[in-house]
Design a protein around this motif. Sequence first.
Motif, PDB file in Angstrom:
ATOM      1  N   LYS A  26       0.894  -1.177   0.000  1.00 52.28           N
ATOM      2  CA  LYS A  26       0.000   0.000   0.000  1.00 52.28           C
ATOM      3  C   LYS A  26       0.920   1.210   0.000  1.00 52.28           C
ATOM      4  CE  LYS A  26      -3.547  -2.389   2.548  1.00 52.28           C
ATOM      5  NZ  LYS A  26      -3.946  -2.821   3.896  1.00 52.28           N
ATOM      6  N   ARG A  27       0.758   2.096  -1.000  1.00 54.47           N
ATOM      7  CA  ARG A  27       1.692   3.210  -1.113  1.00 54.47           C
ATOM      8  C   ARG A  27       1.022   4.567  -0.959  1.00 54.47           C
ATOM      9  NH1 ARG A  27       6.272   1.390  -5.308  1.00 54.47           N
ATOM     10  NH2 ARG A  27       4.848   1.931  -6.961  1.00 54.47           N
ATOM     11  N   ILE A  28       1.701   5.424  -0.213  1.00 57.62           N
ATOM     12  CA  ILE A  28       1.226   6.798  -0.025  1.00 57.62           C
ATOM     13  C   ILE A  28       2.278   7.702  -0.649  1.00 57.62           C
ATOM     14  CG2 ILE A  28       0.608   8.565   1.676  1.00 57.62           C
ATOM     15  CD1 ILE A  28      -0.080   6.154   3.582  1.00 57.62           C
ATOM     16  N   ARG A  59      -2.333   0.777  -4.459  1.00 55.66           N
ATOM     17  CA  ARG A  59      -1.707  -0.538  -4.344  1.00 55.66           C
ATOM     18  C   ARG A  59      -0.648  -0.695  -5.409  1.00 55.66           C
ATOM     19  NH1 ARG A  59      -4.783  -3.745  -0.840  1.00 55.66           N
ATOM     20  NH2 ARG A  59      -2.890  -4.997  -0.722  1.00 55.66           N
ATOM     21  N   HIS A  60       0.435  -1.342  -5.039  1.00 60.59           N
ATOM     22  CA  HIS A  60       1.503  -1.617  -6.000  1.00 60.59           C
ATOM     23  C   HIS A  60       1.207  -2.969  -6.625  1.00 60.59           C
ATOM     24  CE1 HIS A  60       5.855  -2.592  -6.996  1.00 60.59           C
ATOM     25  NE2 HIS A  60       5.508  -1.583  -7.766  1.00 60.59           N
ATOM     26  N   THR A  61       0.825  -2.954  -7.908  1.00 57.30           N
ATOM     27  CA  THR A  61       0.326  -4.184  -8.529  1.00 57.30           C
ATOM     28  C   THR A  61       1.393  -4.882  -9.382  1.00 57.30           C
ATOM     29  OG1 THR A  61      -0.630  -2.834 -10.273  1.00 57.30           O
ATOM     30  CG2 THR A  61      -2.097  -3.485  -8.490  1.00 57.30           C
ATOM     31  N   LEU A 117       5.970  -6.083  -9.282  1.00 58.83           N
ATOM     32  CA  LEU A 117       7.167  -6.303  -8.467  1.00 58.83           C
ATOM     33  C   LEU A 117       8.262  -5.427  -9.053  1.00 58.83           C
ATOM     34  CD1 LEU A 117       8.923  -8.027  -6.460  1.00 58.83           C
ATOM     35  CD2 LEU A 117       9.227  -9.658  -8.318  1.00 58.83           C
ATOM     36  N   ASP A 118       8.972  -4.666  -8.197  1.00 56.49           N
ATOM     37  CA  ASP A 118      10.044  -3.793  -8.690  1.00 56.49           C
ATOM     38  C   ASP A 118      11.395  -4.477  -8.543  1.00 56.49           C
ATOM     39  OD1 ASP A 118       8.208  -1.894  -9.287  1.00 56.49           O
ATOM     40  OD2 ASP A 118       8.763  -0.499  -7.688  1.00 56.49           O
ATOM     41  N   ILE A 119      12.165  -4.433  -9.616  1.00 56.35           N
ATOM     42  CA  ILE A 119      13.529  -4.962  -9.590  1.00 56.35           C
ATOM     43  C   ILE A 119      14.443  -3.814 -10.009  1.00 56.35           C
ATOM     44  CG2 ILE A 119      15.094  -6.779 -10.386  1.00 56.35           C
ATOM     45  CD1 ILE A 119      12.552  -8.351 -11.313  1.00 56.35           C
ATOM     46  N   PRO A 177      16.072   4.128 -11.798  1.00 55.99           N
ATOM     47  CA  PRO A 177      15.925   3.067 -12.800  1.00 55.99           C
ATOM     48  C   PRO A 177      15.543   1.728 -12.175  1.00 55.99           C
ATOM     49  CG  PRO A 177      18.245   3.640 -12.497  1.00 55.99           C
ATOM     50  CD  PRO A 177      17.454   4.635 -11.709  1.00 55.99           C
ATOM     51  N   HIS A 178      14.507   1.113 -12.687  1.00 56.65           N
ATOM     52  CA  HIS A 178      14.087  -0.222 -12.236  1.00 56.65           C
ATOM     53  C   HIS A 178      13.110  -0.796 -13.236  1.00 56.65           C
ATOM     54  CE1 HIS A 178      10.590   2.061 -10.729  1.00 56.65           C
ATOM     55  NE2 HIS A 178       9.929   0.916 -10.761  1.00 56.65           N
ATOM     56  N   LEU A 179      12.875  -2.092 -13.113  1.00 57.94           N
ATOM     57  CA  LEU A 179      11.818  -2.726 -13.903  1.00 57.94           C
ATOM     58  C   LEU A 179      10.608  -2.889 -13.001  1.00 57.94           C
ATOM     59  CD1 LEU A 179      10.956  -4.287 -16.555  1.00 57.94           C
ATOM     60  CD2 LEU A 179      11.483  -6.354 -15.260  1.00 57.94           C
ATOM     61  N   HIS A 180       9.451  -2.378 -13.453  1.00 58.23           N
ATOM     62  CA  HIS A 180       8.180  -2.659 -12.783  1.00 58.23           C
ATOM     63  C   HIS A 180       7.590  -3.816 -13.581  1.00 58.23           C
ATOM     64  CE1 HIS A 180       4.294  -1.886 -10.800  1.00 58.23           C
ATOM     65  NE2 HIS A 180       3.740  -1.928 -12.001  1.00 58.23           N
ATOM     66  N   TRP A 181       7.486  -4.974 -12.937  1.00 56.92           N
ATOM     67  CA  TRP A 181       7.084  -6.212 -13.625  1.00 56.92           C
ATOM     68  C   TRP A 181       5.687  -6.608 -13.161  1.00 56.92           C
ATOM     69  CZ3 TRP A 181       8.919 -11.802 -12.323  1.00 56.92           C
ATOM     70  CH2 TRP A 181       8.580 -12.667 -13.387  1.00 56.92           C
TER      71      TRP A 181
HETATM   72 ZN   LIG Z   1       6.615  -0.758  -9.424  1.00 56.71          ZN
END
Ligand SMILES: [Zn+2]
Length: 282
Positions: free
Chosen positions: A169-171, A181-183, A185-187, A260-264
């Motif tokens: 849960k992100r604010i 909601r973060h739907t 996975l961040d890498i 920089p990241h991948l939102h998967w």
């Molecule tokens: Zn993300």
Amino acid sequence: MMTSTTLCKTIGGCLAALLFLTPIQALALPQHNPIPGGVAIVDLPVSDETTPRVFFNQQRVMVRRVDNKWQAVIGIPLDIKPGSHLLTLMKKQGSKELAFKVKNKKYATRHITIPNERMVSPSEKDIERHFREKPLIIAALQTWTEQPEVESNFILPVKGRLTSPFGLKRIYNKQYDRIRRHTGLDIAAPTGTPVIAPARAKVIRIGDYFFTGNTVFLDHGQGLLSMYCHLSKVSVKEGDELKRGDRIGDVGSTGRVNGPHLHWVISLNNTKVEPKLFIDAR
Ligand SMILES: [Zn+2]
């Protein structure tokens, strides 16, 4: 009990352990974890060879055959209420309802600061753009392709550090009234790090969107889709057929990001689910 590690102390033993583990492993993913944002594997009471048609929330559901038995592989929405839920199995005559249980899960809350205020409180023009793009994203995730053998045992699409988990849960910038909601996975990985296909798939859409930046959509079949966001570079084109390990593009920071990241994202029956359930943690 002898584990694969103890078996692996000899070369012959190691081979035996691999032979013993590989066929089961290949069928085991995604894992059964019936929580909001998880996946439920439900045995289907059908004996014939023809592929059964199963629906959940009016969406067609993936089915697979394991040891001569049919199973439904159901993506569970993050906002579902824990308790009993119904699947619909279509029969030659009529239909049958099957119940399955969803357990509770408490997801963590995290505060995020985005220096670019425009990304947190977008302008009218940005919102207009987002609403033009949204139907394209929704349509891509609704794709259904008949595919008897879906490769649903994935590898991680990028070598990096797992940062924001799925379901968080992100604010943003202390906007307490708007918890999102973060739907995915961040890498996290440096810009330019290769992003690869986690399994066999077809590239069905490539776009540049306000929130997700340069984005690639992969169709794995039977309502299993995956999304690769914030890319700095895209190295595939729509229609390309990919094998596990083929390069999709490079990690970047396009769209709404703080580095920089991948939102998967993984979507099953048009429902975003926990990507980790598709990865063999061993
Ligand atoms: Zn993300």
